[in-house]
Motif scaffolding. Structure first.
Motif, PDB file in Angstrom:
ATOM      1  N   ARG A  87       0.825  -1.220   0.000  1.00 50.85           N
ATOM      2  CA  ARG A  87       0.000   0.000   0.000  1.00 50.85           C
ATOM      3  C   ARG A  87       0.855   1.264   0.000  1.00 50.85           C
ATOM      4  O   ARG A  87       0.613   2.210   0.755  1.00 50.85           O
ATOM      5  CB  ARG A  87      -0.962   0.012   1.191  1.00 50.85           C
ATOM      6  N   ARG A  88       1.866   1.273  -0.880  1.00 49.74           N
ATOM      7  CA  ARG A  88       2.784   2.411  -0.955  1.00 49.74           C
ATOM      8  C   ARG A  88       2.773   3.080  -2.337  1.00 49.74           C
ATOM      9  O   ARG A  88       3.648   3.872  -2.644  1.00 49.74           O
ATOM     10  CB  ARG A  88       4.219   1.972  -0.635  1.00 49.74           C
ATOM     11  N   LEU A  89       1.781   2.765  -3.159  1.00 50.81           N
ATOM     12  CA  LEU A  89       1.737   3.364  -4.495  1.00 50.81           C
ATOM     13  C   LEU A  89       1.580   4.883  -4.439  1.00 50.81           C
ATOM     14  O   LEU A  89       2.045   5.589  -5.332  1.00 50.81           O
ATOM     15  CB  LEU A  89       0.605   2.749  -5.315  1.00 50.81           C
ATOM     16  N   SER A  90       0.972   5.388  -3.389  1.00 56.43           N
ATOM     17  CA  SER A  90       0.802   6.840  -3.268  1.00 56.43           C
ATOM     18  C   SER A  90       2.141   7.551  -3.072  1.00 56.43           C
ATOM     19  O   SER A  90       2.229   8.765  -3.222  1.00 56.43           O
ATOM     20  CB  SER A  90      -0.139   7.168  -2.113  1.00 56.43           C
ATOM     21  N   LEU A  91       3.194   6.792  -2.754  1.00 58.36           N
ATOM     22  CA  LEU A  91       4.524   7.378  -2.557  1.00 58.36           C
ATOM     23  C   LEU A  91       5.308   7.514  -3.867  1.00 58.36           C
ATOM     24  O   LEU A  91       6.444   7.989  -3.848  1.00 58.36           O
ATOM     25  CB  LEU A  91       5.347   6.524  -1.587  1.00 58.36           C
ATOM     26  N   LEU A  92       4.728   7.102  -4.977  1.00 60.16           N
ATOM     27  CA  LEU A  92       5.463   7.124  -6.246  1.00 60.16           C
ATOM     28  C   LEU A  92       6.063   8.486  -6.597  1.00 60.16           C
ATOM     29  O   LEU A  92       7.203   8.542  -7.061  1.00 60.16           O
ATOM     30  CB  LEU A  92       4.602   6.597  -7.387  1.00 60.16           C
ATOM     31  N   PRO A  93       5.385   9.619  -6.386  1.00 57.71           N
ATOM     32  CA  PRO A  93       6.039  10.903  -6.690  1.00 57.71           C
ATOM     33  C   PRO A  93       7.309  11.135  -5.863  1.00 57.71           C
ATOM     34  O   PRO A  93       8.326  11.591  -6.398  1.00 57.71           O
ATOM     35  CB  PRO A  93       4.960  11.941  -6.370  1.00 57.71           C
ATOM     36  N   GLU A  94       7.265  10.784  -4.583  1.00 57.47           N
ATOM     37  CA  GLU A  94       8.446  10.941  -3.734  1.00 57.47           C
ATOM     38  C   GLU A  94       9.541   9.959  -4.134  1.00 57.47           C
ATOM     39  O   GLU A  94      10.724  10.311  -4.166  1.00 57.47           O
ATOM     40  CB  GLU A  94       8.088  10.734  -2.252  1.00 57.47           C
ATOM     41  N   ILE A  95       9.155   8.729  -4.447  1.00 61.26           N
ATOM     42  CA  ILE A  95      10.129   7.711  -4.862  1.00 61.26           C
ATOM     43  C   ILE A  95      10.829   8.158  -6.140  1.00 61.26           C
ATOM     44  O   ILE A  95      12.051   8.066  -6.263  1.00 61.26           O
ATOM     45  CB  ILE A  95       9.451   6.338  -5.052  1.00 61.26           C
ATOM     46  N   ALA A  96      10.062   8.678  -7.095  1.00 59.24           N
ATOM     47  CA  ALA A  96      10.643   9.136  -8.361  1.00 59.24           C
ATOM     48  C   ALA A  96      11.615  10.294  -8.128  1.00 59.24           C
ATOM     49  O   ALA A  96      12.694  10.341  -8.728  1.00 59.24           O
ATOM     50  CB  ALA A  96       9.543   9.550  -9.331  1.00 59.24           C
ATOM     51  N   GLY A  97      11.257  11.226  -7.253  1.00 61.89           N
ATOM     52  CA  GLY A  97      12.142  12.352  -6.956  1.00 61.89           C
ATOM     53  C   GLY A  97      13.438  11.905  -6.299  1.00 61.89           C
ATOM     54  O   GLY A  97      14.530  12.353  -6.668  1.00 61.89           O
ATOM     55  N   LEU A  98      13.332  11.008  -5.324  1.00 60.72           N
ATOM     56  CA  LEU A  98      14.523  10.495  -4.652  1.00 60.72           C
ATOM     57  C   LEU A  98      15.381   9.673  -5.611  1.00 60.72           C
ATOM     58  O   LEU A  98      16.614   9.712  -5.547  1.00 60.72           O
ATOM     59  CB  LEU A  98      14.129   9.656  -3.438  1.00 60.72           C
ATOM     60  N   PHE A  99      14.740   8.925  -6.497  1.00 62.29           N
ATOM     61  CA  PHE A  99      15.464   8.160  -7.508  1.00 62.29           C
ATOM     62  C   PHE A  99      16.297   9.095  -8.375  1.00 62.29           C
ATOM     63  O   PHE A  99      17.466   8.817  -8.666  1.00 62.29           O
ATOM     64  CB  PHE A  99      14.469   7.362  -8.375  1.00 62.29           C
TER      65      PHE A  99
END
Length: 180
Positions: A87-99
């Protein structure tokens, strides 16, 4: 609840490690993952999709189908499945930025934002780029912005380093010095 960036950081690191892979056949995968994550983040950030991603009856497979760009590799789909299961799909914008930050660090690139009161000539911008390259010992990508309230000079934000050479900043420091 923890901050989204704190939750996203381990996933971004894992995604970066997966994108780097081993062997010569893995060349270019980091760029592919970068594009795939950016696409998934844009989709996940859409308000309607965001509401759908939080729905308890959304199957992980359906979420992956929604978020994976055409041509995404199997490893990326498994990564999205892991996010869906947790249930972490909502974190995708943050994950993409950190990536992107991890990728820039690995490529030895510093991203700097130069804010000025008016348009800077190309020669001055190149001079700033060279000075920052010398200071950080890395390549520098510059993004420009205009803020007329600075009056003159420039405000340079390069990661953890902020250099305030604006007249607005100098006047504020002078005001503080006179008040003390």
């Amino acid at each position: 609840m923890s901050q989204p960036l704190t939750l996203a950081r381990p996933y971004a690191r894992a995604a970066f490690a997966l994108s780097r892979g081993d062997g010569p056949d893995q060349a270019g995968r980091t760029e592919q993952w970068s594009h795939a994550l950016a696409f998934a983040a844009r989709v996940a950030a859409d308000p309607q999709v965001h509401a759908l991603l939080g729905h308890p009856q959304l199957a992980p497979g359906d979420a992956v189908t929604l978020l994976a760009a055409d041509g995404s590799d199997e490893t990326f789909a498994r990564f999205l499945t892991l996010l869906a299961d947790n249930r972490r799909l909502s974190l995708l914008p943050e994950i993409a930025g950190l990536f992107q930050e991890l990728r820039a660090d690995a490529d030895r690139v510093v991203k700097a934002r130069v804010t000025t009161a008016g348009e800077l000539p190309a020669a001055e911008l190149e001079s700033i780029r060279m000075a920052l390259r010398q200071r950080f010992g890395r390549e520098v990508e510059i993004e420009t912005a205009i803020d007329e309230s600075l009056i003159g000079g420039a405000l340079i934000d390069a990661g953890d380093v902020v250099i305030d050479g604006s007249l607005k900043g100098k006047l504020a420091r002078l005001r503080t010095a006179l008040a003390n």
